[in-house]
Structures are given as C-alpha cells and as structure tokens.
Design a protein around this motif. Sequence first.
Motif, PDB file in Angstrom:
ATOM      1  N   PRO A 155     -95.104  11.440 139.088  1.00  0.00           N
ATOM      2  CA  PRO A 155     -94.292  12.600 139.517  1.00  0.00           C
ATOM      3  C   PRO A 155     -93.322  13.086 138.431  1.00  0.00           C
ATOM      4  CG  PRO A 155     -93.745  11.090 140.774  1.00  0.00           C
ATOM      5  CD  PRO A 155     -94.836  10.602 140.232  1.00  0.00           C
ATOM      6  N   ASP A 156     -93.120  14.443 138.286  1.00  0.00           N
ATOM      7  CA  ASP A 156     -92.037  14.755 137.568  1.00  0.00           C
ATOM      8  C   ASP A 156     -90.593  14.780 138.373  1.00  0.00           C
ATOM      9  OD1 ASP A 156     -92.176  17.164 139.429  1.00  0.00           O
ATOM     10  OD2 ASP A 156     -90.757  18.358 137.716  1.00  0.00           O
ATOM     11  N   LEU A 199     -95.073   8.125 129.502  1.00  0.00           N
ATOM     12  CA  LEU A 199     -93.951   8.960 129.248  1.00  0.00           C
ATOM     13  C   LEU A 199     -92.817   8.709 129.970  1.00  0.00           C
ATOM     14  CD1 LEU A 199     -94.686  12.911 129.410  1.00  0.00           C
ATOM     15  CD2 LEU A 199     -93.222  11.882 130.829  1.00  0.00           C
ATOM     16  N   ALA A 200     -91.627   9.047 129.562  1.00  0.00           N
ATOM     17  CA  ALA A 200     -90.626   8.992 130.389  1.00  0.00           C
ATOM     18  C   ALA A 200     -89.495  10.180 130.201  1.00  0.00           C
ATOM     19  CB  ALA A 200     -89.592   7.596 129.809  1.00  0.00           C
ATOM     20  N   PHE A 201     -89.116  10.512 131.635  1.00  0.00           N
ATOM     21  CA  PHE A 201     -88.374  11.832 131.658  1.00  0.00           C
ATOM     22  C   PHE A 201     -86.848  11.383 131.444  1.00  0.00           C
ATOM     23  CE2 PHE A 201     -91.983  13.288 134.080  1.00  0.00           C
ATOM     24  CZ  PHE A 201     -92.179  14.469 133.625  1.00  0.00           C
ATOM     25  N   GLY A 202     -86.082  12.254 130.785  1.00  0.00           N
ATOM     26  CA  GLY A 202     -84.711  11.840 130.653  1.00  0.00           C
ATOM     27  C   GLY A 202     -84.052  12.767 131.705  1.00  0.00           C
ATOM     28  N   CYS A 224     -90.510  15.723 123.818  1.00  0.00           N
ATOM     29  CA  CYS A 224     -91.018  16.882 124.383  1.00  0.00           C
ATOM     30  C   CYS A 224     -89.909  17.599 125.295  1.00  0.00           C
ATOM     31  CB  CYS A 224     -92.172  16.643 125.160  1.00  0.00           C
ATOM     32  SG  CYS A 224     -93.546  15.593 124.273  1.00  0.00           S
ATOM     33  N   ARG A 225     -89.949  18.931 125.470  1.00  0.00           N
ATOM     34  CA  ARG A 225     -89.160  19.654 126.377  1.00  0.00           C
ATOM     35  C   ARG A 225     -90.037  19.927 127.607  1.00  0.00           C
ATOM     36  NH1 ARG A 225     -84.422  22.374 125.739  1.00  0.00           N
ATOM     37  NH2 ARG A 225     -84.741  22.456 123.589  1.00  0.00           N
ATOM     38  N   TRP A 226     -89.379  19.590 128.796  1.00  0.00           N
ATOM     39  CA  TRP A 226     -89.961  19.834 130.252  1.00  0.00           C
ATOM     40  C   TRP A 226     -89.517  20.956 130.722  1.00  0.00           C
ATOM     41  CZ3 TRP A 226     -94.285  19.043 132.674  1.00  0.00           C
ATOM     42  CH2 TRP A 226     -94.327  19.149 134.158  1.00  0.00           C
ATOM     43  N   ASP A 227     -90.485  21.992 131.203  1.00  0.00           N
ATOM     44  CA  ASP A 227     -89.978  23.176 131.992  1.00  0.00           C
ATOM     45  C   ASP A 227     -90.603  22.778 133.247  1.00  0.00           C
ATOM     46  OD1 ASP A 227     -89.543  25.552 133.466  1.00  0.00           O
ATOM     47  OD2 ASP A 227     -90.246  26.728 131.908  1.00  0.00           O
ATOM     48  N   PRO A 228     -89.512  22.398 134.291  1.00  0.00           N
ATOM     49  CA  PRO A 228     -89.881  22.324 135.754  1.00  0.00           C
ATOM     50  C   PRO A 228     -90.343  23.366 136.467  1.00  0.00           C
ATOM     51  CG  PRO A 228     -87.732  22.064 135.610  1.00  0.00           C
ATOM     52  CD  PRO A 228     -88.050  22.411 134.216  1.00  0.00           C
ATOM     53  N   ALA A 229     -90.053  24.565 136.137  1.00  0.00           N
ATOM     54  CA  ALA A 229     -90.377  25.612 136.853  1.00  0.00           C
ATOM     55  C   ALA A 229     -91.811  26.058 136.616  1.00  0.00           C
ATOM     56  CB  ALA A 229     -89.602  27.018 136.461  1.00  0.00           C
ATOM     57  N   THR A 230     -92.416  25.829 135.459  1.00  0.00           N
ATOM     58  CA  THR A 230     -93.957  26.225 135.197  1.00  0.00           C
ATOM     59  C   THR A 230     -94.679  25.139 134.936  1.00  0.00           C
ATOM     60  OG1 THR A 230     -93.241  26.230 132.806  1.00  0.00           O
ATOM     61  CG2 THR A 230     -92.970  28.335 133.902  1.00  0.00           C
ATOM     62  N   GLY A 231     -94.091  23.646 135.018  1.00  0.00           N
ATOM     63  CA  GLY A 231     -94.980  22.480 134.643  1.00  0.00           C
ATOM     64  C   GLY A 231     -95.392  22.563 133.190  1.00  0.00           C
ATOM     65  N   THR A 232     -94.646  22.877 132.305  1.00  0.00           N
ATOM     66  CA  THR A 232     -94.987  23.060 131.136  1.00  0.00           C
ATOM     67  C   THR A 232     -94.136  21.881 129.943  1.00  0.00           C
ATOM     68  OG1 THR A 232     -95.586  25.333 130.990  1.00  0.00           O
ATOM     69  CG2 THR A 232     -95.147  24.396 128.994  1.00  0.00           C
ATOM     70  N   LEU A 233     -95.210  21.292 129.171  1.00  0.00           N
ATOM     71  CA  LEU A 233     -94.651  20.101 128.397  1.00  0.00           C
ATOM     72  C   LEU A 233     -94.838  20.748 126.954  1.00  0.00           C
ATOM     73  CD1 LEU A 233     -93.477  17.186 128.550  1.00  0.00           C
ATOM     74  CD2 LEU A 233     -95.681  16.512 127.951  1.00  0.00           C
ATOM     75  N   LYS A 234     -93.572  20.798 126.260  1.00  0.00           N
ATOM     76  CA  LYS A 234     -93.662  21.398 124.809  1.00  0.00           C
ATOM     77  C   LYS A 234     -93.201  20.315 123.887  1.00  0.00           C
ATOM     78  CE  LYS A 234     -92.207  24.964 121.610  1.00  0.00           C
ATOM     79  NZ  LYS A 234     -90.911  26.175 121.620  1.00  0.00           N
ATOM     80  N   PRO A 235     -94.096  19.791 122.810  1.00  0.00           N
ATOM     81  CA  PRO A 235     -93.856  18.953 121.769  1.00  0.00           C
ATOM     82  C   PRO A 235     -93.159  19.572 120.898  1.00  0.00           C
ATOM     83  CG  PRO A 235     -95.849  18.724 122.137  1.00  0.00           C
ATOM     84  CD  PRO A 235     -95.615  19.955 123.063  1.00  0.00           C
TER      85      PRO A 235
END
Length: 347
Positions: A155-156, A199-202, A224-235
């Motif tokens: 999970p995120d 994958l590991a979240f900071g 990557c940047r993680w957007d928790p509002a939209t569930g988007t991962l941007k490398p």
Amino acid sequence: MADGGRRRKAFIGSFTAAGGPGLLTAAVHPHTGALTLLGRVQGLADPSYLVLSPDGDMLYAVSETADGAVAAYHVRGDKLEPAGAPVPVDGSGPTHLSLHAGHVLTANYGSGSVTAVPLSVDGTLEAAPSGVLQHSGAGPHERRQRGPHAHQVQPDPNGRWIVSVDLGTDSVRVCELEDGEPVLRREIALRPGSGPRHLAFGPEGPDGTYAYVVNELTPTVTVCRWDPATGTLKPLTETPILPGAPAGDAYPSGIVVSPDGRFVWIATRGEDVLSTFAVEGDQLRLVGTVPCGGHWPRALAESGGFLYVANERSGDVAWFAIDPTTGLPRYEGSVAVPAASCIVFDD
C-alpha cells in the motif's frame, strides 16, 4: 527492551529448498542490535518473505513455490504457532506480501499477478483469495522479461492505493481494492530493460513524497514523485547504484529508506555490497559502498538504528551500525541462517 519491558524480536524467512531452516525467531539486543536465535518453525516450503500485523500478534509468510501459498502464524511470546492451513494464492512463485484493508496481498513472480486474500476478524486467513489481478506485457530482456513478473506489492503511505512493481514489464501498477478485488487504475512505464524489483516510499516532505525504485536488470535506482491524491507516480531521475562498472554479476535487491528520509540503502547481489545514498531533493547522491558481510544479499531492513542484511548464499544475517552523519553502515556481526531471505521486526 521494547515498550513495557517486552523483548524485541525479529523473524527470519529462508528458502527450505536450498537448505534453509524455515521460519526463525530471534531476540534483538536493545543496545548492540545483535541477534540471538530463539527457535524455528518448519512445515512451510520456502517462506521467503514475511510481514507482521500492526499489533505484532500475527505473522504472515509466502510460500514461494510453483503452486504458491500464504500462511499465518500466531506470535506467542518467543514462539510462532500455525494459525490454520496455508491458503493457495492462485498464482505461482509469490515473492512478496503486504497487508492492506483487511487483506493479505501477494506479488506472484512466476505468474505475474497480484492476489488478495481476506483476513478474518481474528487475523487468520480466509480459505480462498477474494481476487487476482493478472499483469500483462513483456520487456526487451530475452531471458528475464518474456512476460510479467510481479516482484513486490504494497500500500502507499496513506493506505488508499496499492502499488505493484513488475520486473517483467518494466512498470509500476497502481490499483485499488474493490470488494476484495485488486482493480488496476494506471500503469507507469519505466525505462525499457531496467527490470524494476522493489519500491520504497520516503517520508512526506516540503517537496511532496518521493518513491525510489530499485532496478535489478540494470543496477540503477529511479527517483519518482508520488501524488497520493491521484495515485500517480512520475519518474524523475535514474542513478547508478555502483560507483563504476560492475566486475561481474550485479543484481540489486533490497532497498530501505531511513526513517528520517535522509538516506537510501540498496543491496546488490554479485557485487555483494551495500550502497548508501544521500537524499538531495529529487536527486540521490552516492555516498559510498561497503561489503554486505556475506554473499548474495537478498533483503534489507532497518530497525532501532541498525541495518540488517539477509545474505542468501553465505547463509547469514548481518547487522550494521549506521553513521548518523554519512549514513554509511559499519559491520557489527552476523548470525548463521542458511539460505536467509528476509527479516522483519516487531517494533
């Protein structure tokens, strides 16, 4: 001692097909981080990856076999007691698992799928999966990427999304759980042939939340940047894990972010080193590498200010003190565990 005087414990998984002892429990020294083995539980084939319930009362383990299963155990003091029969995951080679919304999720490497198994109120497993999400696709690596190979699922940090990493398709999938069924929302492509493994979240910071993807087939890490509002991962960026070209085999495996988000540690099999990175915004700077204390480091874990490494082929779990300024690990000791694959802690 942990809170209330309770002894801190670790739980170690291993590959029984390679001579491993199954599941082990160990005591953790409160000051030195040293491990003392307490006992073992046999009967589950290849319990290669483990996860503890948030309250520490239950331990869950995959059975990384062709048929694929997950098992639950009651944690009774220093002992583990089976909590029912293993449950098939309707997938082959489950190599990772996590907990989410009253379910155990498994990443099934062989079949390239993600399985959800419901939990009963008492934390035991229901008798069958509630859903399986089959990945599809392939990559350019002729031997390793002929089809999907889900290697991790988790999970995120906010607990809304499910993120699965697929080595075979060079991608990360973002899903949600609907009525016990993992449902795909989007798929994020990484560089072809990179072979993402884990994958590991900071932690969330002023610039948002970063996620770090370790790539097995080309020894690099993708920020990557993680957007928790939209569930988007941007490398954003991709950085070599080693300071130079590897002398031989180099297959990155485990990745851990320090609790304060300042450092990222990555293990590389073959080269048998631990790489330390300093986090500098959306960049990772390689601080240095140190020997992993054994051969073929499969998994990493941080606990109590120490870094632990499960060295599969040398058959040991090593622990390292961490320099608070540089983040570099310093070898402190090890304990023999044949075919060690994973270590988790009850803190």
